[in-house]
Structure formats: structure tokens, C-alpha cells
Scaffold this active site. Sequence first.
Site, short mmCIF file in Angstrom:
data_model
loop_
_atom_site.label_atom_id
_atom_site.label_comp_id
_atom_site.label_asym_id
_atom_site.label_seq_id
_atom_site.Cartn_x
_atom_site.Cartn_y
_atom_site.Cartn_z
CG HIS A 16 33.45 45.00 35.07
ND1 HIS A 16 34.95 44.68 34.85
CD2 HIS A 16 32.82 44.76 33.29
CE1 HIS A 16 34.98 44.61 33.98
NE2 HIS A 16 34.31 43.88 32.84
CB CYS A 35 36.78 48.56 30.83
SG CYS A 35 36.71 46.60 30.24
CG HIS A 41 31.62 47.06 30.12
ND1 HIS A 41 31.83 47.57 30.85
CD2 HIS A 41 31.87 45.60 29.74
CE1 HIS A 41 32.94 46.74 31.19
NE2 HIS A 41 32.94 45.38 30.34
CG HIS A 43 32.85 41.22 30.11
ND1 HIS A 43 32.84 41.08 28.67
CD2 HIS A 43 32.63 42.22 31.07
CE1 HIS A 43 34.09 42.37 29.00
NE2 HIS A 43 34.15 42.98 30.42
CG ASP A 81 24.33 33.93 36.78
OD1 ASP A 81 25.49 34.50 35.81
OD2 ASP A 81 23.33 33.18 36.96
CG HIS A 82 22.27 36.79 35.45
ND1 HIS A 82 22.67 35.48 35.48
CD2 HIS A 82 21.39 37.03 34.84
CE1 HIS A 82 22.39 35.26 33.97
NE2 HIS A 82 22.24 36.67 33.69
CD GLU A 128 36.84 41.22 30.45
OE1 GLU A 128 36.70 41.82 31.32
OE2 GLU A 128 38.24 42.03 29.68
#
Length: 139
Positions: A16, A35, A41, A43, A81-82, A128
Site C-alpha cells: 500500500h 508509507c 511498500h 507488509h 493477499d498479495h 502491520e
Amino acid sequence: MRTVYLTRKEHFNAAHKLWHDGWSTEKNIEIFGKCANANWHGHNFTLYVTVKGKPVLETGFVVDLKKLSALIKKTVIAELDHKNLNLDVPFLKNVKPSTENVAFAIWDLLLEPIKELGGDLHCIKLCETENNYVEYYGE
């Protein structure tokens, strides 16, 4: 019958960027730090879903953990996810994907389906990083 709190842990990886279009690059970096990286980037998120209720006499379960896990994976993990939380997730469209806002969205996705399993959603805890997490109790 006593009330018990049951927690299921799941994981997802997502990217995000936190950015406010009305601010300068400098202010975005001041407020959002890393961020606000122009190239995004990611997490490795850890999600804890806590359900409360009274165990069913016949099973001793508040909810069937296999069904709870399947529900979380289908409703939340498969959607996040991903993925790029800013671009790829319909339920986060027009939402700044802070950990807080993602936790709110997960709550909204799971509230009614967990009732259908026989429990009440008590808490969403979304980590996170190992140092940063939010907890949301539906307030």
C-alpha cells in the site's frame, strides 16, 4: 453457560501507499514517512479474529474453527493477499488503506457471516509489523 473468547490467526501479504493528494510531497513524507514511498511498500500482516459466545452443548465449540478459518480465508485473505490495497481491493476503493481502515473493512466483511456460524465478532486485531497493530471492537 459461560462466555468464551475464541481467536483464529491468519496471515496475508499486501502493499500500500499512504498519500494525501492535497498535500505536498514533503508534507506527505512528514506525516506518512516510509508509507508515502512513491513506489509503494509492503507488509506481512497478521490477522487475529476473536469470536465470543457460549459453547454449544453437543460440540463444546463456540464456532467450528475449520469453518471460521475457511470463512476468513475466503472472505478476507483471498481478497487481500498479495494485492495492492490502494488499487486491487474493491472494498477499499476510495479508502486510505491505513491499518485502522483495513481493520474496519475486515470487521464489516466478517460481522454477519460470523453470526451465521453461531458466534459474535468480538475483535479484529491487525498487525502491520511486529511493533504496530490495531484492535477494533466494532465501536
